[in-house]
Design a protein around this motif. Sequence first.
Motif, PDB file in Angstrom:
ATOM      1  N   ARG A   1       0.829  -1.211   0.000  1.00 43.35           N
ATOM      2  CA  ARG A   1       0.000   0.000   0.000  1.00 43.35           C
ATOM      3  C   ARG A   1       0.861   1.259   0.000  1.00 43.35           C
ATOM      4  NH1 ARG A   1      -3.806  -3.216   4.243  1.00 43.35           N
ATOM      5  NH2 ARG A   1      -5.348  -3.979   2.710  1.00 43.35           N
ATOM      6  N   ARG A   2       1.971   1.206   0.691  1.00 39.76           N
ATOM      7  CA  ARG A   2       2.890   2.353   0.657  1.00 39.76           C
ATOM      8  C   ARG A   2       3.469   2.522  -0.742  1.00 39.76           C
ATOM      9  NH1 ARG A   2       6.028   1.340   6.470  1.00 39.76           N
ATOM     10  NH2 ARG A   2       4.541   2.532   7.756  1.00 39.76           N
ATOM     11  N   GLY A   3       3.766   1.407  -1.391  1.00 40.36           N
ATOM     12  CA  GLY A   3       4.266   1.478  -2.762  1.00 40.36           C
ATOM     13  C   GLY A   3       3.242   2.067  -3.706  1.00 40.36           C
ATOM     14  N   THR A   4       1.977   1.700  -3.511  1.00 39.04           N
ATOM     15  CA  THR A   4       0.899   2.266  -4.329  1.00 39.04           C
ATOM     16  C   THR A   4       0.796   3.769  -4.105  1.00 39.04           C
ATOM     17  OG1 THR A   4      -0.323   0.178  -4.259  1.00 39.04           O
ATOM     18  CG2 THR A   4      -1.575   2.157  -4.814  1.00 39.04           C
ATOM     19  N   ALA A   5       0.904   4.187  -2.853  1.00 40.11           N
ATOM     20  CA  ALA A   5       0.852   5.621  -2.539  1.00 40.11           C
ATOM     21  C   ALA A   5       2.042   6.357  -3.146  1.00 40.11           C
ATOM     22  CB  ALA A   5       0.813   5.820  -1.026  1.00 40.11           C
TER      23      ALA A   5
ATOM     24  N   TRP B   1       3.214  -9.544  -2.779  1.00 42.10           N
ATOM     25  CA  TRP B   1       4.556  -9.260  -3.280  1.00 42.10           C
ATOM     26  C   TRP B   1       4.516  -8.912  -4.769  1.00 42.10           C
ATOM     27  CZ3 TRP B   1       8.927  -7.254  -2.948  1.00 42.10           C
ATOM     28  CH2 TRP B   1       9.956  -7.528  -3.871  1.00 42.10           C
ATOM     29  N   MET B   2       3.697  -9.620  -5.533  1.00 42.19           N
ATOM     30  CA  MET B   2       3.589  -9.338  -6.962  1.00 42.19           C
ATOM     31  C   MET B   2       3.240  -7.870  -7.198  1.00 42.19           C
ATOM     32  SD  MET B   2       1.520 -12.817  -8.018  1.00 42.19           S
ATOM     33  CE  MET B   2       0.990 -12.197  -9.615  1.00 42.19           C
ATOM     34  N   ARG B   3       2.330  -7.356  -6.408  1.00 44.11           N
ATOM     35  CA  ARG B   3       1.919  -5.961  -6.558  1.00 44.11           C
ATOM     36  C   ARG B   3       2.966  -4.996  -6.004  1.00 44.11           C
ATOM     37  NH1 ARG B   3      -0.751  -2.561  -9.802  1.00 44.11           N
ATOM     38  NH2 ARG B   3      -1.748  -0.843  -8.666  1.00 44.11           N
ATOM     39  N   SER B   4       3.532  -5.319  -4.865  1.00 40.31           N
ATOM     40  CA  SER B   4       4.534  -4.456  -4.251  1.00 40.31           C
ATOM     41  C   SER B   4       5.711  -4.239  -5.194  1.00 40.31           C
ATOM     42  CB  SER B   4       5.012  -5.086  -2.933  1.00 40.31           C
ATOM     43  OG  SER B   4       5.757  -4.170  -2.177  1.00 40.31           O
TER      44      SER B   4
END
Length: 252
Positions: A21-25, A143-146
């Motif tokens: 979620r931090r990576g998305t932000a 992990w795939m998304r991160s």
Amino acid sequence: MVARHDLTTDPELLAALLQARRGTAFFARKLNELSDADLDGDSLLPGWTRRHITAHIGYNARAIARLVEWAATGVETPMYPSTEVRDHEIDFGATLSPIALRHLFDHSAVHLNVEWRDLPGDAWHHTVRTIQGREVPATETVWMRSREVWMHAVDLANGAAFGDIPEPVLERLLKDITGAWKTRGTDKDLVLKVTDRNLTFGDTTSESPAIVSGPLAAVVEWAAGRGSGGVTAAGPGRAALNSTVPAAPKWI
């Protein structure tokens, strides 16, 4: 009204979700700093504009959400019918208007987050299949998304650097990359040394390896094919390198 929260109580999984979620932000911040005209500019990936990166990240969230739905329902819902369909989708997405591209990113990220949030604890261990055909537990979707959001935030070419990526993400990225090399046998006579973490990867049994070394962020940047700044090369290995840093083996 009672606030909604993740159904899982697994502390490691919750930490991984927070990282994603931090990576998305972070990706959202770098995207929002770009003007609509800036989206037409080149990304760090050859042949892709920032539009392609944004479309890819949006459609990737939808694809991963399908895997989470699979884990929740038991009904097989593949990420994509084929890699050709995925590539066509990205090319089409890159033609969307700026506002549509931004909505694609925003809405798909919210959708994926809700799917994660509402997935019961036991369902996280249900097996799904990636586009590469790997059978993995639903926990792997985090992990795939991160990996995608953190690294492609850098690919937007808007000031983000590998040094901005959290160290645990960088370390796992490096394990993924070197693991792929090992599987293909493309790491022969190649050793990576992370000088600020005392980590070593690659063909450690080689008697005369090429040694690429540097800080963690720089080594991952090189291994991911994004540049060689901050790393050095030494040793005979596969060629007489002297101080010239070779190109990294193909990762994906």
